[in-house]
Design a protein around this motif. Structure first.
Motif, short mmCIF file in Angstrom:
data_model
loop_
_atom_site.label_atom_id
_atom_site.label_comp_id
_atom_site.label_asym_id
_atom_site.label_seq_id
_atom_site.Cartn_x
_atom_site.Cartn_y
_atom_site.Cartn_z
N LEU A 34 10.68 1.85 -6.43
CA LEU A 34 9.78 2.06 -5.30
C LEU A 34 10.47 1.45 -4.09
CD1 LEU A 34 6.90 2.73 -4.15
CD2 LEU A 34 6.31 0.36 -4.71
N ALA A 35 10.61 2.22 -3.02
CA ALA A 35 11.32 1.67 -1.85
C ALA A 35 10.92 2.38 -0.57
CB ALA A 35 12.83 1.77 -2.07
N ARG A 36 11.15 1.67 0.54
CA ARG A 36 11.01 2.25 1.87
C ARG A 36 12.38 2.74 2.32
NH1 ARG A 36 8.12 -3.37 2.59
NH2 ARG A 36 10.02 -3.77 1.41
N SER A 38 13.82 1.89 4.92
CA SER A 38 14.55 0.74 5.46
C SER A 38 15.18 -0.13 4.36
CB SER A 38 13.61 -0.12 6.30
OG SER A 38 12.51 -0.54 5.49
N ASP A 39 14.82 0.11 3.10
CA ASP A 39 15.41 -0.65 1.99
C ASP A 39 16.76 -0.08 1.53
OD1 ASP A 39 13.26 -2.51 1.61
OD2 ASP A 39 12.11 -0.96 0.57
N VAL A 40 17.25 0.96 2.21
CA VAL A 40 18.39 1.71 1.65
C VAL A 40 19.59 0.84 1.32
CG1 VAL A 40 19.21 2.45 3.95
CG2 VAL A 40 19.85 3.75 1.89
N SER A 126 -0.10 -3.38 3.01
CA SER A 126 0.87 -2.56 2.26
C SER A 126 1.28 -3.24 0.95
CB SER A 126 2.10 -2.25 3.12
OG SER A 126 2.81 -3.44 3.40
N TYR A 127 1.38 -4.57 0.97
CA TYR A 127 1.74 -5.27 -0.27
C TYR A 127 0.68 -5.03 -1.34
CZ TYR A 127 3.98 -8.76 -3.23
OH TYR A 127 4.64 -9.39 -4.26
N ARG A 128 -0.58 -5.00 -0.92
CA ARG A 128 -1.67 -4.74 -1.88
C ARG A 128 -1.60 -3.32 -2.43
NH1 ARG A 128 -3.71 -8.73 1.32
NH2 ARG A 128 -4.97 -10.31 0.28
N HIS A 129 -1.32 -2.35 -1.55
CA HIS A 129 -1.15 -0.98 -2.05
C HIS A 129 0.01 -0.92 -3.05
CE1 HIS A 129 -4.24 0.53 0.45
NE2 HIS A 129 -3.57 0.53 1.59
N MET A 130 1.08 -1.64 -2.71
CA MET A 130 2.26 -1.66 -3.59
C MET A 130 1.88 -2.23 -4.97
SD MET A 130 4.68 -3.83 -4.96
CE MET A 130 4.85 -5.34 -3.99
N CYS A 131 1.18 -3.36 -4.98
CA CYS A 131 0.82 -3.98 -6.27
C CYS A 131 -0.11 -3.08 -7.08
CB CYS A 131 0.15 -5.33 -6.03
SG CYS A 131 1.26 -6.60 -5.41
N TYR A 294 19.17 -11.48 -11.34
CA TYR A 294 18.71 -12.30 -10.21
C TYR A 294 17.79 -11.48 -9.31
CZ TYR A 294 18.73 -14.73 -5.72
OH TYR A 294 18.35 -15.34 -4.56
N HIS A 295 16.66 -12.06 -8.99
CA HIS A 295 15.81 -11.57 -7.90
C HIS A 295 15.38 -12.84 -7.18
CE1 HIS A 295 12.11 -10.56 -5.80
NE2 HIS A 295 12.32 -9.27 -5.99
N VAL A 296 15.56 -12.87 -5.88
CA VAL A 296 15.25 -14.09 -5.14
C VAL A 296 13.87 -14.62 -5.56
CG1 VAL A 296 14.27 -12.83 -3.12
CG2 VAL A 296 15.21 -15.13 -2.82
P1 GDP Z 1 8.43 -9.14 -3.74
O1 GDP Z 1 9.57 -8.93 -4.71
O2 GDP Z 1 7.15 -9.47 -4.43
O3 GDP Z 1 8.77 -10.10 -2.64
O4 GDP Z 1 8.12 -7.72 -3.02
P2 GDP Z 1 9.13 -6.62 -2.46
O5 GDP Z 1 9.12 -6.66 -0.97
O6 GDP Z 1 10.46 -6.70 -3.13
O7 GDP Z 1 8.39 -5.28 -2.91
C1 GDP Z 1 8.35 -4.88 -4.25
C2 GDP Z 1 8.86 -3.44 -4.39
O8 GDP Z 1 8.02 -2.56 -3.67
C3 GDP Z 1 10.26 -3.24 -3.82
O9 GDP Z 1 10.91 -2.27 -4.64
C4 GDP Z 1 10.00 -2.73 -2.43
O10 GDP Z 1 11.06 -1.90 -1.99
C5 GDP Z 1 8.72 -1.92 -2.63
N1 GDP Z 1 7.82 -1.91 -1.48
C6 GDP Z 1 7.16 -2.98 -0.93
N2 GDP Z 1 6.37 -2.58 0.08
C7 GDP Z 1 6.52 -1.24 0.19
C8 GDP Z 1 5.96 -0.24 1.07
O11 GDP Z 1 5.15 -0.51 1.95
N3 GDP Z 1 6.37 1.05 0.87
C9 GDP Z 1 7.26 1.40 -0.11
N4 GDP Z 1 7.61 2.68 -0.24
N5 GDP Z 1 7.80 0.49 -0.95
C10 GDP Z 1 7.44 -0.81 -0.80
#
Ligand code: GDP
Ligand code: MN
Length: 348
Positions: A34-36, A38-40, A126-131, A294-296
Motif C-alpha cells: 500500500l503506498a502513495r 510520493s512514496d515511490v 488518513s492513518y485511520r483509513h490506512m489501518c 528493519y523498519h524504523v
Molecule cells: P507506520 O509504519 O505505522 O509509521 O506507517 P506508514 O506511514 O509506513 O504507513 C503504513 C503503510 O501505509 C505504508 O505502506 C504507507 O506507504 C501506506 N500509507 C500510509 N498512509 C497512506 C495514504 O494516505 N495513502 C496510501 N495510498 N498509502 C498510505
C-alpha cells in the motif's frame, strides 16, 4: 521427502546452487504494498532489497494499492525494479472512508483530543483509513483475489540476509497461516477498548475461537485483559484465504461496527495479531528467524552467528530487538514451548 527439497541450512543439498528453485513448486503468491505516489523512492529501496535478497531468483508478482490513482513515475520505476509482474489497484471509496454508522463529529473530537495528548498519528484521518484498510480490505481487492499467499512490504524497509528458500512454499508445506519477524507492545492510548470489543466477539462467536490457540501470547490473566503484545504487521507473510474466511470477516465486521478505528486509533497490527492468536491453532503461526528485517526503529537480526554467516547478513546482531524487554518474541517462544535459537541469551 519432497522431490525438490527446500535447502534450509548450508548442509542441505542445493544450498549453494539454490537447486529446486527453477524446477521446484511455485506458490500462487504475491508481494503487496500500500503506498502513495510520493512514496515511490522509498518503496524503490524496499523493492531493490527484496529483489536482491530473494525475488530475483523467484520472480513473484507485486500488487500495489493506493487510494489515489498511481502516476506514471510510480508505475515505471516499480515495474522496472520488480522481476515478476506488477499490478496497480485503485482502492474503492467504501474501503477508504467513514462507514455510515460512524459519528464523524465524535471522531473529530477524538482526533483533537489525541493531538493535545501527542499520541502518534492521533490527529490523522488518513492513518485511520490506512489501518482500517489493512485490517479489513487489502486481501479482498480485485487484484488480490487470484492469490493464495501474500508478503507485505512497506517503504523504507531493509532485508539484511539472503533468503535461500521460498517463504511462501514454507508456509504452504507447513500449514502456516500467519507469520512475523518482530513483535512488541502496543501503546494502550491507541486501543483502550479494543480488548472489550474482542471479548464481545468471542462471546458472540465461540465457534470461531480455535482449540489450542495462542491466547497466552495476548493475555497474562486467562483473557481478562490484553497484555499489548502484537506481531508487527509492516512485515507479514500470510494466507489470503484465511483472511478471506468467514471467521476473519466476522471478526473484522464486529470490530468495525464498534467504531474503534475512528473513535480510537486501532492499528492493523494488534487487529491482525489478535485474530491470528485466537482463531488459528498455535502451530499455524510462524516466526521467521532467518528473515532479517528493519523498519524504523526496530531490527530483527537473526540470532546465531552460523545462520548470519551462511545467509551473508549485514545487520549488527547487537541491534536485534527479539530478546529485549519491549519485545514479545520471548513470550511467543514460551507460550509455544519452543526452544529459543542458540545464542539468544548472549544476544539479549
Ligand atoms: P507506520 O509504519 O505505522 O509509521 O506507517 P506508514 O506511514 O509506513 O504507513 C503504513 C503503510 O501505509 C505504508 O505502506 C504507507 O506507504 C501506506 N500509507 C500510509 N498512509 C497512506 C495514504 O494516505 N495513502 C496510501 N495510498 N498509502 C498510505
Ligand atoms: Mn511504515
Amino acid at each position: 521427502p519432497a522431490k525438490f527439497p527446500m535447502a534450509m541450512t548450508p548442509n542441505d543439498p542445493g544450498w549453494n546452487d539454490l537447486a529446486g528453485i527453477k524446477d521446484g513448486p511455485r506458490m500462487n503468491a504475491t508481494f503487496v504494498t500500500l503506498a502513495r505516489n510520493s512514496d515511490v523512492w522509498e518503496i524503490a529501496k524496499s523493492i531493490r532489497q527484496v529483489e536482491d535478497r530473494f525475488n530475483r531468483r523467484y520472480g513473484y508478482d507485486w500488487v500495489f494499492l493506493n487510494d489515489q490513482p498511481f502516476d506514471d513515475t510510480f508505475k515505471k520505476v516499480t515495474t522496472s525494479l520488480v522481476s515478476g509482474k506488477t499490478h496497480y489497484g485503485l482502492i474503492p471509496e467504501e474501503h477508504w472512508s467513514f462507514p455510515e454508522w460512524i459519528d464523524t463529529d465524535k471522531a473529530a473530537k477524538v482526533r483533537e483530543d489525541m493531538k493535545q495528548r501527542q499520541i502518534i498519528y492521533g490527529d490523522s484521518i488518513s492513518y485511520r483509513h490506512m489501518c482500517r484498510f489493512e485490517s479489513g480490505f487489502f486481501f479482498r481487492q480485485a487484484l488480490m483475489m487470484n492469490y493464495d499467499y501474500y508478503w507485505r512490504v512497506e517503504p523504507s524497509i531493509e532485508l539484511y540476509c539472503d533468503v535461500h528458500y521460498d517463504p511462501f512454499r514454507y508456509m504452504h508445506e507447513n500449514n502456516k497461516k500467519y507469520s512475523f519477524v518482530l513483535s512488541l507492545l502496543e501503546y494502550m492510548e491507541t486501543i483502550p477498548t479494543l480488548w472489550d470489543s474482542v471479548k464481545k466477539f468471542m462471546k458472540n462467536h465461540p465457534e470461531h475461537i480455535a482449540a489450542g490457540n495462542s491466547l497466552g501470547f495476548l493475555s497474562d490473566d486467562g483473557g481478562e485483559t490484553y497484555n499489548r503484545c502484537h506481531f508487527w504487521s509492516n512485515f507479514e507473510v500470510g494466507s489470503l484465504n484465511w483472511l478471506r474466511s468467514d471467521q476473519y470477516i466476522d471478526y473484522f465486521n464486529s470490530l468495525d461496527q464498534d467504531g474503534g478505528f475512528f473513535y480510537e486509533r486501532w492499528g492493523d497490527a494488534p487487529v491482525h495479531s489478535i485474530a491470528a492468536a485466537l482463531m488459528l491453532k498455535k502451530e499455524e503461526l510462524h516466526f521467521f528467524n532467518d528473515i532479517a528485517y528493519y523498519h524504523v526503529p526496530f531490527t530483527h537480526c537473526p540470532t546465531g552467528e552460523k545462520t548470519r554467516e551462511a545467509l551473508k547478513c549485514h545487520c549488527n546482531p547487537k541491534e536485534n530487538f527479539d530478546w529485549k524487554g519491549y519485545s514479545c518474541t520471548s513470550k511467543f517462544f514460551d507460550v509455544n514451548n519452543m526452544e529459543k535459537p542458540k545464542g539468544w541469551e548472549e544476544e539479549s
